[in-house]
Design an enzyme around this catalytic site. Structure first.
Site, PDB file in Angstrom:
ATOM      1  N   TYR A  69       0.823  -1.211   0.000  1.00 19.34           N
ATOM      2  CA  TYR A  69       0.000   0.000   0.000  1.00 19.34           C
ATOM      3  C   TYR A  69       0.860   1.265   0.000  1.00 19.34           C
ATOM      4  O   TYR A  69       1.837   1.365   0.741  1.00 19.34           O
ATOM      5  CB  TYR A  69      -0.939   0.009   1.203  1.00 19.34           C
ATOM      6  CG  TYR A  69      -2.105  -0.960   1.111  1.00 19.34           C
ATOM      7  CD1 TYR A  69      -2.410  -1.611  -0.077  1.00 19.34           C
ATOM      8  CD2 TYR A  69      -2.907  -1.217   2.214  1.00 19.34           C
ATOM      9  CE1 TYR A  69      -3.483  -2.502  -0.157  1.00 19.34           C
ATOM     10  CE2 TYR A  69      -3.982  -2.101   2.142  1.00 19.34           C
ATOM     11  CZ  TYR A  69      -4.260  -2.744   0.947  1.00 19.34           C
ATOM     12  OH  TYR A  69      -5.327  -3.616   0.878  1.00 19.34           O
ATOM     13  N   SER A 174      -7.009 -13.463   0.899  1.00 17.12           N
ATOM     14  CA  SER A 174      -7.762 -12.364   0.312  1.00 17.12           C
ATOM     15  C   SER A 174      -7.996 -12.676  -1.164  1.00 17.12           C
ATOM     16  O   SER A 174      -7.062 -13.086  -1.867  1.00 17.12           O
ATOM     17  CB  SER A 174      -6.983 -11.057   0.471  1.00 17.12           C
ATOM     18  OG  SER A 174      -7.697  -9.957  -0.046  1.00 17.12           O
ATOM     19  N   TRP A 225     -13.854  -5.535   1.249  1.00 20.69           N
ATOM     20  CA  TRP A 225     -13.132  -4.350   0.811  1.00 20.69           C
ATOM     21  C   TRP A 225     -13.894  -3.640  -0.314  1.00 20.69           C
ATOM     22  O   TRP A 225     -14.717  -4.236  -0.987  1.00 20.69           O
ATOM     23  CB  TRP A 225     -11.697  -4.669   0.409  1.00 20.69           C
ATOM     24  CG  TRP A 225     -11.464  -5.601  -0.759  1.00 20.69           C
ATOM     25  CD1 TRP A 225     -11.281  -6.954  -0.694  1.00 20.69           C
ATOM     26  CD2 TRP A 225     -11.308  -5.255  -2.147  1.00 20.69           C
ATOM     27  NE1 TRP A 225     -11.048  -7.471  -1.943  1.00 20.69           N
ATOM     28  CE2 TRP A 225     -11.051  -6.456  -2.860  1.00 20.69           C
ATOM     29  CE3 TRP A 225     -11.358  -4.051  -2.853  1.00 20.69           C
ATOM     30  CZ2 TRP A 225     -10.848  -6.486  -4.242  1.00 20.69           C
ATOM     31  CZ3 TRP A 225     -11.168  -4.072  -4.239  1.00 20.69           C
ATOM     32  CH2 TRP A 225     -10.911  -5.275  -4.912  1.00 20.69           C
ATOM     33  N   GLY A 231     -15.739   4.832  -4.825  1.00 22.58           N
ATOM     34  CA  GLY A 231     -16.386   6.112  -5.095  1.00 22.58           C
ATOM     35  C   GLY A 231     -17.345   6.083  -6.258  1.00 22.58           C
ATOM     36  O   GLY A 231     -18.089   7.052  -6.481  1.00 22.58           O
ATOM     37  N   GLY A 282     -10.236   8.471   5.384  1.00 18.92           N
ATOM     38  CA  GLY A 282      -9.450   9.055   6.455  1.00 18.92           C
ATOM     39  C   GLY A 282     -10.140  10.239   7.097  1.00 18.92           C
ATOM     40  O   GLY A 282      -9.529  10.979   7.870  1.00 18.92           O
TER      41      GLY A 282
END
Length: 316
Positions: A69, A174, A225, A231, A282
Site C-alpha cells: 500500500y 484475500s 473491501w 467512489g 481518512g
C-alpha cells in the site's frame, strides 16, 4: 494539507462491538479501518495518531494494511504514528497482507507486477512489515491474491514457522476462490480466519460463486473491501452505477439514513456470511457515519431492490 469532506455526521453513535472471526479467533471489531490510502491523506504523524485514537475510541480497533500500500509506504506512515504512543498497540488488531510484487522505483529490476507465495518471500515480507509498523507481531497475515504457482505445502510450512516464532497469530487469505481456500486450508493445522473479498452493489460476485456460502458454512467471517466501489457509487456514470445510486437515494429516505454510504454498509452487513466492512476513508466524520450505519437495517425487499438495480433485471 489534507482536504476535508464537508460531510459531518450528526447523532448519537453506537459502540462498535467485538466479534470472533472464526472458531479459533481472533476477536476483531465488527468494522475495520482500512489504511490503503494513508499516503494520500497528507497527515502529519500527530494527525495520523489523532485519527487512529479517534476510531479506536469508537470501538474500531482492527486495522487493515498490506505491504504494497502506498508504494510500500503506508505501513511505515502508520508505524510513525503508533510510535508516538506505543501503548496503543495493546488495543489494536493489526491485519496485513503479502505476496504481490509491484513494479516500483524501489524495485527497478521488476518487469511486471506478479505474485510470489514462496516461503522466502513470505518471511521477507512479514519481517519488513513488522519493521515498518514498529511491532513485534501481526494479529492476522493474509495472502493478498491467489498465486497460480502457490505450493500449498510450502505456504503451510511458512505459516507454521511464523506462528511458532511469535511473528503472526492468525492467518487468512484475500480474493481466494472457494477451491483455493479449501486447498490451502487442507494443509494447515490452524484454520484460516477470513477471506477478504470485494463486496459492493456494483460487484458482489462472491455472493454467487460460492465464496460467501463456503465462509458461512465454515462460520468464518469475511472482510469486505471496497464497499463503496472506489467512489463509483457516488459519481460513477455507467448505467449500472446510475441505477444503483437512484435506488440507494430512495432507500436513504426510507430508512432515515444520512447518506447513501450508510445504506451500502447496511446492505453489505445484511449478507448472512456477516462480512466485516473495511472503511477506506481518512475522514473521521465518514467513519462515524459508518458506525451509525450499524443501527440501520434493510428489509429483504429493500435489499433485493439494490440487487435488481445492479443486475439490470428482476430476479429469475
Amino acid at each position: 494539507m489534507r482536504v476535508h469532506n464537508e460531510f459531518e455526521y450528526k447523532g448519537v453513535l453506537p459502540m462498535v462491538e467485538k466479534i470472533t472471526m472464526a472458531s479459533q479467533g481472533p476477536e476483531c471489531s465488527e468494522l475495520v479501518q482500512g489504511y490503503w490510502r494513508l499516503s494520500e491523506w497528507n497527515m502529519t504523524p500527530q494527525a495520523r495518531l489523532t485519527f487512529l485514537k479517534q476510531h479506536v475510541e469508537l470501538g474500531i480497533t482492527t486495522v487493515d494494511h498490506a505491504d504494497i500500500y502506498g508504494n510500500y509506504q503506508c505501513e511505515r506512515l502508520f508505524g510513525e504514528a503508533l510510535a508516538l504512543e506505543p501503548s496503543l498497540r495493546e488495543q489494536l488488531q493489526i491485519v496485513s497482507k503479502c505476496d504481490i510484487k509491484l513494479c516500483s522505483d524501489q524495485f527497478p529490476d521488476r518487469k511486471i507486477n506478479h505474485y510470489d507465495s514462496r516461503s522466502a518471500h513470505i518471511y521477507h515480507s512479514v519481517n519488513n512489515t513488522l519493521q515498518r509498523l514498529g511491532v513485534n507481531e501481526l494479529d492476522v497475515l493474509l495472502l493478498h491474491r491467489p498465486d497460480l504457482l502457490m505450493d500449498a505445502d510450502e505456504v503451510a510450512e511458512a505459516f507454521a514457522e511464523l506462528h511458532k516464532v511469535g511473528k503472526v497469530k492468525h492467518f487468512g487469505v484475500s480474493n481466494f476462490t472457494p477451491a483455493q481456500f479449501e486447498l490451502l486450508q487442507s494443509r494447515l493445522s490452524k484454520p484460516l480466519v477470513t477471506n477478504q473479498v470485494e463486496i459492493n452493489p456494483l460487484n458482489f460476485e462472491v455472493a454467487h460463486d460460492g465464496t460467501l456460502d463456503q465462509l458461512q458454512m465454515l462460520r468464518v467471517r469475511p472482510m469486505a473491501w471496497s464497499c463503496l466501489a472506489g467512489g463509483a457509487l457516488f459519481n460513477g456514470q455507467s448505467e449500472q452505477a446510475q441505477r444503483v445510486r437512484w435506488v440507494l437515494e430512495q432507500l436513504k429516505e426510507e430508512i432515515s439514513a444520512q447518506s447513501i454510504d450508510q445504506v451500502v454498509y447496511a446492505w453489505v452487513r445484511s449478507l448472512p456470511a456477516k462480512p466485516l466492512p473495511i472503511i477506506g476513508s481518512g475522514n473521521i466524520e465518514r467513519v462515524k457515519a459508518a458506525v451509525a450505519a450499524l443501527e440501520l437495517t434493510l428489509t429483504r425487499e429493500q435489499w433485493y431492490r439494490v440487487w435488481v438495480a445492479a443486475k439490470g433485471h428482476n430476479v429469475p
